[in-house]
Design an enzyme around this catalytic site. Sequence first.
Site, mmCIF file in Angstrom:
data_model
loop_
_atom_site.group_PDB
_atom_site.id
_atom_site.type_symbol
_atom_site.label_atom_id
_atom_site.label_comp_id
_atom_site.label_asym_id
_atom_site.label_seq_id
_atom_site.Cartn_x
_atom_site.Cartn_y
_atom_site.Cartn_z
ATOM 1 N N ASP A 253 3.154 -68.039 -9.472
ATOM 2 C CA ASP A 253 2.570 -66.938 -8.707
ATOM 3 C C ASP A 253 3.706 -66.165 -8.027
ATOM 4 O O ASP A 253 4.508 -66.742 -7.277
ATOM 5 C CB ASP A 253 1.600 -67.480 -7.647
ATOM 6 C CG ASP A 253 0.781 -66.360 -7.018
ATOM 7 O OD1 ASP A 253 -0.303 -66.054 -7.556
ATOM 8 O OD2 ASP A 253 1.255 -65.806 -6.002
ATOM 9 N N ASP A 270 3.123 -52.758 -12.211
ATOM 10 C CA ASP A 270 2.879 -53.124 -13.621
ATOM 11 C C ASP A 270 4.195 -53.351 -14.356
ATOM 12 O O ASP A 270 4.318 -54.278 -15.183
ATOM 13 C CB ASP A 270 2.075 -52.038 -14.322
ATOM 14 C CG ASP A 270 0.628 -51.970 -13.839
ATOM 15 O OD1 ASP A 270 0.189 -52.951 -13.196
ATOM 16 O OD2 ASP A 270 -0.047 -50.964 -14.108
ATOM 17 N N GLU A 296 -1.095 -61.563 -10.376
ATOM 18 C CA GLU A 296 0.310 -61.959 -10.462
ATOM 19 C C GLU A 296 0.456 -63.440 -10.757
ATOM 20 O O GLU A 296 1.516 -64.033 -10.555
ATOM 21 C CB GLU A 296 1.038 -61.623 -9.159
ATOM 22 C CG GLU A 296 0.527 -62.341 -7.934
ATOM 23 C CD GLU A 296 -0.603 -61.598 -7.218
ATOM 24 O OE1 GLU A 296 -0.808 -61.860 -6.032
ATOM 25 O OE2 GLU A 296 -1.258 -60.755 -7.866
#
Length: 374
Positions: A253, A270, A296
């Site tokens: 993460d 992005d 994410e």
Amino acid sequence: MRHLAKKPSVLLLTYLVIVSLCLIAFGVYLSEARRLIGANYTAMVTDVVRAQEDPERLRMILDSLLDSADSIHVEQLNDLLWRLPLRIQSIKTKLARSEIPPDQYQPLIEELDTINGRLPALEEATLNVNSDRVLTQAESVDLLNLGMDIEEGLAWSYSELNELLHRASADQRRLMEWLTLALAALLLMLVAAIGVVLLMLYRLNAQREMMRRQSRTDELTGLRNRRRLLEDAGHHFQRRDRHDSPISLLLLDLDHFKLINDDFGHPVGDQVLVAFANLLLECSRQTDSVARMGGEEFAILLPFSDGLAAQQLAQRILAAVREMPMPGPAQGRRLTVSIGVAEAESDDDFDGLYHRADRRLYRAKAQGRDRAIG
């Protein structure tokens, strides 16, 4: 066919084979049709051409017989009179078997029948030759008149028949050309139809394959999605049960990723996700399953890897992320990642493995991020 449509080269080869077979079949048909059409009338024309020699031969024999009533001339005439009925009957039989309408050759047949009926009279006239082989004036006149009538009738009949056969042959060849053009057009339409069907089949399966890939691939990063990861996990756990091979899982993460979106916008965010996905692919093996779980959060499923190998990979990723250049306006920002590492136990399934890795990821976040807990 559905399997072939997934391989463009095989599909193209199949189409080329079909086209080649069609062309070969058309070539064989064209060659045989021309040969047979030519043969239909060639034999008849040959017979008629040979028959056209009979009137000239009859004239020559009669002239020789009138000049000198020699036995050899009588024998020649008798031989010709024996062959003429056979020739006439052969021509009549072939005409009856041909496709020429009877009304076109019937007058010629009637003339030949008339001539055939007069041949016995000519043969009888030759018997009147005196023993000294000198014909009387009356015999000579009768023989000459009868022979001339037969000769003229044969010459006219054979000439008309020869012209009729040439017209019929030309008509049949024209018909054959039209039929060939029609067959070529049908063959072309068939090949085109097969090509269209194969093209549609290929496009349908390509679209289906694309939809299947999209349903199993993350659209932004091109990594596997959660669904594909679950499929891979099911396959690897089945193999683990058969061969007792280790399986490990990394859950990753990105730290404070929301701030990147807030500070620089989602397009830059992005770009960061894509760059991070490429980094994970570079660090992992081809046998590993790298997936984006959402947002994410990422995961790496490592078959044939125990907890120690998974921890080593996690440390390489941590170091690579710290050095990863940020795109565009976020170049001055430093990116880190938190990782939860877990190895599957003997009684684990993927849910159990995922649950332990997720708890360890939570601990890595709680202990300050930028670390791997295993």
